[in-house]
Design a protein around this motif. Structure first.
Motif, short mmCIF file in Angstrom:
data_model
loop_
_atom_site.label_atom_id
_atom_site.label_comp_id
_atom_site.label_asym_id
_atom_site.label_seq_id
_atom_site.Cartn_x
_atom_site.Cartn_y
_atom_site.Cartn_z
N GLU A 101 46.33 9.04 1.44
CA GLU A 101 47.06 8.42 2.55
C GLU A 101 46.64 6.97 2.81
OE1 GLU A 101 46.79 11.05 5.92
OE2 GLU A 101 48.07 12.56 4.98
N GLY A 102 45.69 6.46 2.00
CA GLY A 102 45.26 5.07 2.17
C GLY A 102 44.52 4.81 3.46
N ARG A 103 43.75 5.81 3.91
CA ARG A 103 43.07 5.71 5.21
C ARG A 103 41.61 5.30 5.06
NH1 ARG A 103 44.16 11.37 7.82
NH2 ARG A 103 42.73 10.51 9.40
N ASP A 104 40.98 5.06 6.20
CA ASP A 104 39.55 4.72 6.25
C ASP A 104 38.72 5.97 6.47
OD1 ASP A 104 40.32 2.02 6.15
OD2 ASP A 104 40.43 1.89 8.35
N GLY A 105 37.49 5.94 5.99
CA GLY A 105 36.56 7.06 6.25
C GLY A 105 35.13 6.56 6.25
N ALA A 106 34.36 7.02 7.23
CA ALA A 106 32.93 6.74 7.27
C ALA A 106 32.23 7.88 6.54
CB ALA A 106 32.45 6.65 8.71
N THR A 107 31.39 7.54 5.58
CA THR A 107 30.80 8.58 4.72
C THR A 107 29.58 9.23 5.36
OG1 THR A 107 29.57 6.88 3.51
CG2 THR A 107 31.66 7.59 2.56
N THR A 108 29.53 10.54 5.25
CA THR A 108 28.39 11.35 5.65
C THR A 108 27.37 11.34 4.50
OG1 THR A 108 29.39 13.30 4.66
CG2 THR A 108 29.88 12.90 6.99
N VAL A 109 26.30 12.11 4.66
CA VAL A 109 25.34 12.25 3.55
C VAL A 109 26.07 12.77 2.30
CG1 VAL A 109 23.35 13.59 2.75
CG2 VAL A 109 23.30 12.53 5.02
N GLY A 120 26.77 5.26 -10.13
CA GLY A 120 25.55 5.17 -10.93
C GLY A 120 24.32 4.82 -10.11
N ILE A 121 24.37 5.12 -8.80
CA ILE A 121 23.24 4.85 -7.90
C ILE A 121 22.50 6.16 -7.66
CG2 ILE A 121 22.56 4.02 -5.60
CD1 ILE A 121 25.33 2.50 -5.60
N SER A 122 21.17 6.14 -7.82
CA SER A 122 20.38 7.38 -7.78
C SER A 122 19.56 7.58 -6.51
CB SER A 122 19.41 7.43 -8.97
OG SER A 122 20.12 7.43 -10.18
N VAL A 123 19.43 6.53 -5.68
CA VAL A 123 18.59 6.63 -4.48
C VAL A 123 19.41 6.26 -3.25
CG1 VAL A 123 16.47 5.84 -3.33
CG2 VAL A 123 16.53 6.05 -5.83
N PHE A 124 19.25 7.04 -2.20
CA PHE A 124 20.06 6.90 -0.99
C PHE A 124 19.15 7.05 0.23
CE2 PHE A 124 22.93 9.99 1.61
CZ PHE A 124 23.16 9.05 2.61
N ALA A 125 19.22 6.08 1.15
CA ALA A 125 18.43 6.14 2.39
C ALA A 125 19.35 6.46 3.56
CB ALA A 125 17.74 4.81 2.64
N THR A 126 18.92 7.40 4.39
CA THR A 126 19.70 7.76 5.57
C THR A 126 18.75 8.03 6.73
OG1 THR A 126 21.46 9.24 6.38
CG2 THR A 126 19.80 10.22 4.93
N GLY A 127 19.31 8.48 7.86
CA GLY A 127 18.47 8.84 9.00
C GLY A 127 17.95 10.26 8.84
N GLY A 128 18.84 11.21 9.06
CA GLY A 128 18.48 12.63 8.86
C GLY A 128 19.63 13.34 8.18
N ILE A 129 19.35 14.45 7.54
CA ILE A 129 20.42 15.22 6.89
C ILE A 129 20.96 16.26 7.87
CG2 ILE A 129 19.56 14.92 4.55
CD1 ILE A 129 18.62 17.97 4.88
N GLY A 130 22.16 16.75 7.56
CA GLY A 130 22.68 17.92 8.26
C GLY A 130 21.99 19.16 7.72
#
Length: 309
Positions: A101-109, A120-130
């Motif tokens: 639908e060509g919409r926007d989305g904020a990505t979760t973990v 091709g990215i192997s490392v991801f920094a976040t706050g906390g996981i669900g």
């Protein structure tokens, strides 16, 4: 991969990947749903700055206009921050519809892991996981983050699972799905706002080089799947456990009373906890994200060295 035709990688990120330099993925739900404007944008840009200062290239991830984006411009980050909760919170199930639908989305973990892996990215920094929500034995409310960690080969650096969850069941679920849970400099699972939870992690690892090697070997052995690195919030920003637990209990009860469930649960609980703690929880949240960004960048630097050997 067929999904790649829907993916745009920012030139800075693509150049780093082509040259074998370290890259760290960042989620965008924290921008749109995690904090008020303009604090959300300031925090997101600061996290990118911290990653650069520690030798890696940041790649904030989102869905914009139906395109999967690995690496955002400051203008795109500002757009997500201003639009706020009006941006869809995108989990795995949402991606096909948002793209179609060509919409926007904020990505979760979950979706950050998916798009990072595609790029091709192997490392991801976040706050906390669900994780497994309290009362999941009747509601079956289990975050898609856990399933993604089981399948997608990305290292997730976080401050543990949010203490609004059932931490014991979250660890059991990860064990069943073969996800190693590493404590950075600790044998105890950090509980996001606090350094302690009373639950043990699988292994303690004390340096970014050792974290990188464990992840590299996991992939080299063909075991697949992700790895969860839990990095305790710095002592000076850790909240009083009694204060935060009381606020969490109150927030959980109110969510039940209002019939809040599914993907609305976590944003509701975090906003309520922020109100109950007079904003202290938000200040702690920002600091632990910065702390995780530093560790993720240092680990990505070490992982890029291993990949070149």
């Amino acid at each position: 991969m067929a999904l790649n035709k829907y993916l745009d990688i920012a030139p800075e990120v693509q150049k780093a990947l082509d040259e074998g330099r370290p890259v760290v993925a960042l989620e965008s739900t924290i921008i749109s749903h995690g904090m008020p404007y303009p604090q959300n944008v300031e925090t997101a840009l600061n996290v990118e700055k911290i990653i650069r200062e520690h030798g890696a290239t940041p790649a904030t991830i989102a869905v914009i206009g139906g395109r999967l984006k690995a690496g955002l411009s400051p203008e795109e980050i500002d757009y997500l921050g201003k639009t706020g909760p009006a941006v869809a919170k995108a989990s795995r199930r949402d991606l096909p519809v948002l793209v179609a639908e060509g919409r926007d989305g904020a990505t979760t973990v979950t979706t950050t892991m998916i798009i990072a892996h595609m790029a091709g990215i192997s490392v991801f920094a976040t706050g906390g996981i669900g994780g497994v929500h309290r009362g999941a034995e009747t509601t079956m409310d289990i975050s898609a983050d856990l399933e993604e960690l089981a399948h997608t080969p990305v290292m997730v650096v976080c401050a543990g699972a949010k203490s609004i969850l059932d931490l014991g069941l979250t660890l059991e679920y990860l064990e069943t799905h073969g996800v190693p849970v590493i404590g950075y400099g600790t044998r105890e699972l950090p509980a996001f706002y606090t350094r302690k939870s009373g639950f043990a992690v699988d292994y303690e690892i004390d340096t970014p080089a050792e974290l990188a090697k464990a992840f590299y070997v996991k992939q080299d052995m063909g075991l697949g799947g992700g790895m969860l690195v839990t990095n305790p919030i710095p002592e000076e920003y850790s909240m009083d456990a009694d204060v935060i637990n009381k606020a969490i209990d109150e927030a959980v009860e109110e969510a039940k009373a209002q019939g809040i469930h599914g993907k609305e649960t976590t944003p509701f609980l975090l906003a309520k906890i922020k109100d109950l703690t007079g904003g202290d929880s938000l200040a702690s949240n920002i600091q632990l994200v910065y702390n995780n960004a530093k560790l993720a960048a240092a680990t990505a630097v070490e992982l890029s060295k291993l990949a070149k050997n």
